[in-house]
Every structure is written in structure tokens, then in C-alpha cells.
Write a protein that holds these residues in place. Structure first.
Motif, short mmCIF file in Angstrom:
data_model
loop_
_atom_site.label_atom_id
_atom_site.label_comp_id
_atom_site.label_asym_id
_atom_site.label_seq_id
_atom_site.Cartn_x
_atom_site.Cartn_y
_atom_site.Cartn_z
N ARG A 92 48.60 33.62 37.46
CA ARG A 92 47.74 32.57 37.95
C ARG A 92 48.68 31.86 38.81
NH1 ARG A 92 43.57 30.38 33.46
NH2 ARG A 92 42.01 32.10 33.22
N ILE A 93 47.91 31.43 39.97
CA ILE A 93 48.36 30.62 40.87
C ILE A 93 47.31 29.20 41.09
CG2 ILE A 93 49.21 30.25 43.32
CD1 ILE A 93 49.08 33.67 43.44
N ASN A 94 47.98 28.19 41.07
CA ASN A 94 47.33 26.91 41.15
C ASN A 94 47.63 26.25 42.49
OD1 ASN A 94 46.84 27.22 38.09
ND2 ASN A 94 46.29 25.04 38.23
N LEU A 95 46.43 25.78 43.20
CA LEU A 95 46.40 25.34 44.57
C LEU A 95 45.87 23.80 44.29
CD1 LEU A 95 45.75 28.07 46.98
CD2 LEU A 95 48.18 26.99 46.60
N ASP A 96 46.29 22.95 45.04
CA ASP A 96 45.73 21.51 45.02
C ASP A 96 44.60 21.69 46.14
OD1 ASP A 96 47.21 20.23 43.19
OD2 ASP A 96 48.89 20.20 44.64
N PHE A 97 43.51 21.57 45.94
CA PHE A 97 42.18 21.53 46.58
C PHE A 97 40.90 21.18 46.10
CE2 PHE A 97 39.01 23.83 49.37
CZ PHE A 97 39.20 23.26 50.49
N THR A 98 40.40 20.18 46.97
CA THR A 98 38.98 19.64 46.77
C THR A 98 38.35 19.28 48.05
OG1 THR A 98 37.65 17.97 45.31
CG2 THR A 98 39.79 17.20 46.35
N HIS A 99 37.05 18.93 47.87
CA HIS A 99 36.37 18.39 48.99
C HIS A 99 36.11 19.57 50.02
CE1 HIS A 99 34.40 14.70 49.63
NE2 HIS A 99 34.37 14.98 50.81
N GLY A 100 35.72 20.86 49.67
CA GLY A 100 35.35 21.90 50.30
C GLY A 100 35.03 23.11 49.63
N ALA A 101 34.60 24.17 50.40
CA ALA A 101 33.75 25.12 49.70
C ALA A 101 34.83 26.41 49.93
CB ALA A 101 32.49 25.60 50.30
N VAL A 102 35.16 27.05 48.84
CA VAL A 102 35.85 28.33 48.90
C VAL A 102 35.20 29.50 49.03
CG1 VAL A 102 37.92 29.55 47.92
CG2 VAL A 102 37.88 27.19 47.69
N ARG A 103 35.27 30.25 50.16
CA ARG A 103 34.66 31.38 50.38
C ARG A 103 35.48 32.67 50.06
NH1 ARG A 103 32.35 28.89 56.00
NH2 ARG A 103 30.62 27.64 55.22
N GLY A 104 36.68 32.74 50.05
CA GLY A 104 37.37 33.91 49.48
C GLY A 104 38.76 33.63 49.37
N VAL A 105 39.55 34.46 48.74
CA VAL A 105 40.99 34.28 48.74
C VAL A 105 41.63 35.84 48.47
CG1 VAL A 105 43.08 33.28 47.33
CG2 VAL A 105 40.64 32.15 47.22
N GLU A 106 42.67 35.86 49.40
CA GLU A 106 43.63 37.05 49.11
C GLU A 106 45.04 36.60 48.71
OE1 GLU A 106 43.49 39.02 52.66
OE2 GLU A 106 41.37 39.61 52.49
N VAL A 107 45.66 37.34 48.05
CA VAL A 107 47.08 37.31 47.60
C VAL A 107 47.88 38.48 48.13
CG1 VAL A 107 48.60 36.99 45.68
CG2 VAL A 107 46.56 35.60 45.57
N ASN A 108 48.66 38.30 48.87
CA ASN A 108 49.32 39.44 49.43
C ASN A 108 48.63 40.71 49.95
OD1 ASN A 108 51.94 38.26 48.63
ND2 ASN A 108 52.14 39.16 46.81
N GLY A 109 47.52 40.35 50.41
CA GLY A 109 46.68 40.93 51.46
C GLY A 109 45.41 41.68 50.64
#
Length: 496
Positions: A92-109
Motif C-alpha cells: 500500500r502507498i499512503n499519500l497526504d491529501f484532502t479537500h478534493g475528489a479523487v477520480r482515479g489512480v495509477e501506479v506504474n501505469g
């Protein structure tokens, strides 16, 4: 950072920070899918901000694209790309993020699932990633400026947006490893209506107009902490001039105020020359002022482009006062930006040095006695330590008031440490120490222990006892050469 209320108090007998900013409600992140086990917010163990930063990877570069809709009350569409290396096996990979809507994530393509935990975006890649592997994360998201003025992140100006991410608000704008211990290179691409001007840290790479919009690209030439990121969008003019040794100086000001602000802006090259005489060459590729028509309550040393409230230059402050504040933020380019704190408890190294050069400049250029200012600081120092902790062991910020970390003890209370140090080791050794500090740790991070070690080396004697008392003591030690100086706290009056 320098609080405007603290600036105003320099003109009166009383000093203090403005009331800490109120926390704003965070928008809920949108999760595409939940992993089998509950996601967990992580941190790197910072004593003051325990959930900031994330273990397991080291960011090398950010490439962040924003599309501004023409209104500062609507979310921006964004794409954040992060290039990193893993420092441990990661499922798992944690990122700091708030105050927005995430629509998609890619890891190494490859598409990855994601969820939220606290103010973390928790990403599960398709396969575990081994230690020592390259890591590219791409997050499609929005970045919402509504409600951020009161808790950092986007600042809504009269005609657009700017950023103020100190101390822990960059992740209210874009996904990141939001701790100064993990510095990285930044590229910003901003698309906005063509009537507006977009600027960011570093130097401009490109500008392209297509239809009714223009895309601007900027890149930093030196690694930068996330808290120092800057993007400004508005009806602005970019005013260029030459600094020392041909340094490009660019100021970004409201177009309507260009002539009004010019008498202040033209002082910057001389201020850079003054700072270079103190500590050596300017550390970055460009510098300038970003003057925002907004009410923030502070000025901020965003890297290569310091943020200032318009009111600082339009109210009837004495000239020496305004110029010394300009120097405060300029000094941060060396102390805090080029040499960044390894932990937030090392904040005194940033603000103490910036305040020191602010006060020294006012002494030399504005006939404002440095000794008088330091004596006044000494009188209050025990009270400041009781309220905010010693300089290198500050108390955590008040709940819901993260900016409350910026207390008087980290400003004049920490400059007082440098004054005592100079009186202890002598002016020549102090000058060598300052130059060596910014030279040896340039583009990196450093700790209070690093400063203690270097000071001892430059002075040719062990200064650990000096720093133990001045940086960690609950009471302020006696000032060398000034046995008559006293604290005005009740304890001091009782016979200290």
C-alpha cells in the motif's frame, strides 16, 4: 512565515501573534474501491505533526497540472504525477491529501484501487512493489479552493488564487508526501482563461494559447519542500529586473497596482546583495515578490517567489519596517528553503534566522537598535517559553489551530539564541558559521543537532552545554555580557 499581526506589533510595546486561524471543514475524498482491510493513516513520526509524511518511499519529482475554471469558488481539475523510489516493500502507498475528489489512480501505469483514512489517500497497487524500485503514481483529482483560506492551502485573492501551504497544508491542494524532510523537484502546468496570468515556483518553461485558454509551465531547478509550493492565478503583471550577478528577479503584482508598488519592488536587488554579504550567494535560480490582494494574516517565503499581502505596502508603515519584512522572507530562501528543517521541531532554525536578519537589516538600514530589540525579547523570553515551549522543543499547535505553532518563541525568542551565540563565539566565528551552514546543507535538510555540531566545530570548542540551555531550557540562561538583563516574569522578579 511572518504573521502580519506580529509585524504590526513591532511598532508598539506589545508583541504577539494574531489569533490562530480557524480550522475549516475538509471535503470528503471519493474512493473508487476499498481494500480488504481498513486503510490506516500513516506518518513519519514528526513530534508536532504525527500524521504528516509517509514511510516507504522517497519522492524525486512532482509534475502537477491544474485547470482553473475562471472562478475561485469552483474546484480545479488536476493531475498529479509523482516520481519516487521505494525504501521498503510496499503493498500500500499512503499519500497526504484532502479537500478534493479523487477520480482515479495509477501506479506504474496500471490502475490502482484507493480509499481514504483521515487526511491520507491510501493506494493499493495491483502488485506489491519491492524495495529499491522506481515508483510513478498518477492521481486524477480536483483541488477545491473553497474554505481553504482559514486553514492554509489555496488562498482566494480578489481576482484569483495563490497558495499558502505552511505548515501542513500542501495536501489540501495536491496529493503529496507533505513533510519538509522529503524535498523534491516540481513542475507545474496551469491552464487558465487567457485574460489571466499564471505563475509558479522556478522558471517558466512554456506558454501556449489554444482558443480561450493559455497553458503555462514552470519548473524548479532545486529541490523544494511541499510547504513552499506556489501557484498564483489572476489579473497580474510580471515585472522583471536584474539582480546581483545577473540573477533574474521577477515580481508578480496586481496589474492595477504595478506603478504603486514599484518603489518597493525595486529595492529587492539591493536586499539580495545585502543578504549575500551576510551569508553568501543567493541559492536559487530566480527570486521575486508575489503581491496578493488577499487577507492572510502573514507573509510567506514560498520558494523563489515570496507571498506578501498587498496591505503591507499600501498601509502607512515606516519604510524601514516594510523593508525589514521583505528581508525576513528573503532570508528564508537560505534558511528554511535551501536548508530545510528535518523535523518541525527544527522550525527555530528557519524563523530565528529570518528574524535575526530582519532585525540586523533594520539596525543597519533603519536605525532600529538590535540590542534594544534583543533586550526586549529577553524580558519576555521566559514568558514565551512557558507559553510555547523552548525554541527547539516547541509545544504542539493547539487543536484545530495548526498555525498556532508560529509563536513568539520561534521568532524573536529564537533570534535571541543567535544573539547569545554571537556574543559567546564572537562576530567573526558567527559569520563563518552562518556561511558554512547554508553552504554545507544547501538543497538539503538539517537538524538542530547538525547546527550544534557545526557551531562547535567552527568555534573550536564544545558548545553542547550552551545549546542545551538556550534551546531546550524552560528558563532563559543569562545573556553573555549582559548580567543586568532580566526577565519580567513573576519568577524572574522573585530573585532570578
Amino acid at each position: 512565515m511572518l504573521h502580519t499581526s506580529r509585524l504590526t506589533s513591532r511598532l508598539t510595546p506589545r508583541r504577539g501573534l494574531r489569533a490562530a486561524l480557524l480550522a475549516a471543514a475538509s471535503a470528503t475524498l471519493v474512493a473508487a474501491a476499498l481494500p480488504s482491510a481498513p486503510p490506516t493513516p500513516l506518518g513519519i513520526g514528526d513530534r508536532l505533526f504525527p500524521h504528516l509524511g509517509n514511510p516507504g518511499y522517497d519522492v524525486f519529482a512532482y509534475d502537477i497540472a491544474f485547470t482553473y475554471p475562471g472562478s475561485n469558488t469552483k474546484p480545479l481539475n488536476a493531475l498529479t504525477k509523482i516520481d519516487a523510489w521505494t525504501t521498503q516493500d510496499l503493498d500500500r502507498i499512503n499519500l497526504d491529501f484532502t479537500h478534493g475528489a479523487v477520480r482515479g489512480v495509477e501506479v506504474n501505469g496500471r490502475p490502482a484501487t484507493f480509499a481514504t483514512a483521515g487526511e491520507d489517500l491510501v493506494v493499493t497497487p495491483p502488485d506489491e512493489i519491492e524495495e529499491g524500485s522506481p515508483l510513478r503514481i498518477a492521481v486524477r483529482h480536483t483541488s477545491d479552493p473553497r474554505g481553504t483560506n482559514d486553514d492554509g492551502g489555496w488562498v482566494r485573492t480578489s481576482d484569483g488564487l495563490a497558495m499558502a501551504n505552511q505548515a501542513d497544508a500542501a495536501h489540501r491542494v495536491f496529493p503529496c508526501n507533505d513533510h519538509p524532510a522529503d524535498k523534491a523537484y516540481f513542475t507545474f502546468r496551469i491552464t487558465a482563461p487567457s485574460a489571466l496570468t499564471a505563475v509558479a515556483n522556478g522558471v517558466r518553461l512554456a506558454k501556449a494559447t489554444k482558443g480561450a485558454t493559455t497553458t503555462w509551465a514552470y519548473r524548479s531547478s532545486h529541490p523544494m519542500a511541499t510547504e513552499l509550493a506556489q501557484v498564483s492565478i489572476g489579473r497580474s503583471s510580471v515585472v522583471g529586473r536584474e539582480g546581483p550577478h545577473g540573477l533574474p528577479v521577477r515580481d508578480v503584482v496586481p496589474t492595477a497596482d504595478r506603478r504603486l508598488l514599484e518603489p518597493w519592488l525595486k529595492k529587492t536587488p539591493g536586499q539580495i546583495e545585502w543578504m549575500e554579504r551576510q551569508v553568501g550567494g543567493y541559492p536559487f535560480e530566480t527570486y521575486g515578490l508575489l503581491v496578493a490582494d488577499a487577507t492572510t494574516g502573514y507573509e510567506l517565503e514560498t520558494q523563489t517567489l515570496s507571498l506578501f499581502e498587498r496591505a503591507l505596502f499600501t498601509r502607512q508603515y515606516p519604510a524601514w519596517y516594510v523593508e525589514s519584512i521583505m528581508v525576513h522572507e528573503l532570508a528564508h530562501q537560505w534558511f528554511g528553503n535551501s536548508v530545510s528543517p528535518r523535523a518541525w521541531s527544527d522550525l527555530w532554525l528557519n524563523e530565528g534566522h529570518a528574524t535575526w536578519y530582519e532585525a540586523t537589516y533594520a539596525h543597519e538600514k533603519g536605525d532600529q537598535s538590535l540590542e534594544v530589540r534583543m533586550r526586549e525579547a529577553y524580558q519576555h523570553s521566559d514568558q514565551w517559553r512557558a507559553a510555547g515551549g523552548p525554541p527547539a522543543a516547541p509545544k504542539p499547535p493547539s487543536p484545530g489551530q495548526k498555525i498556532s505553532l508560529f509563536r513568539p518563541v520561534v521568532y524573536d525568542g529564537s533570534a535571541l539564541v543567535l544573539y547569545a551565540l554571537r556574543r559567546t563565539i564572537g562576530q567573526d566565528a558567527f559569520g563563518r558559521l552562518e556561511r558554512a551552514w547554508v553552504r554545507e546543507h544547501r538543497d538539503g535538510t538539517a537538524t538542530t543537532a547538525d547546527f550544534t555540531e557545526l557551531a562547535s566545530r567552527v568555534a573550536g570548542r564544545d558548545l553542547s552545554a550552551f545549546f542545551k540551555g538556550w534551546l531546550y531550557g524552560q528558563r532563559t540562561p543569562r545573556m553573555p555580557g549582559h548580567p543586568d538583563w532580566r526577565s519580567t516574569t513573576p519568577a524572574a522578579r522573585a530573585g532570578r
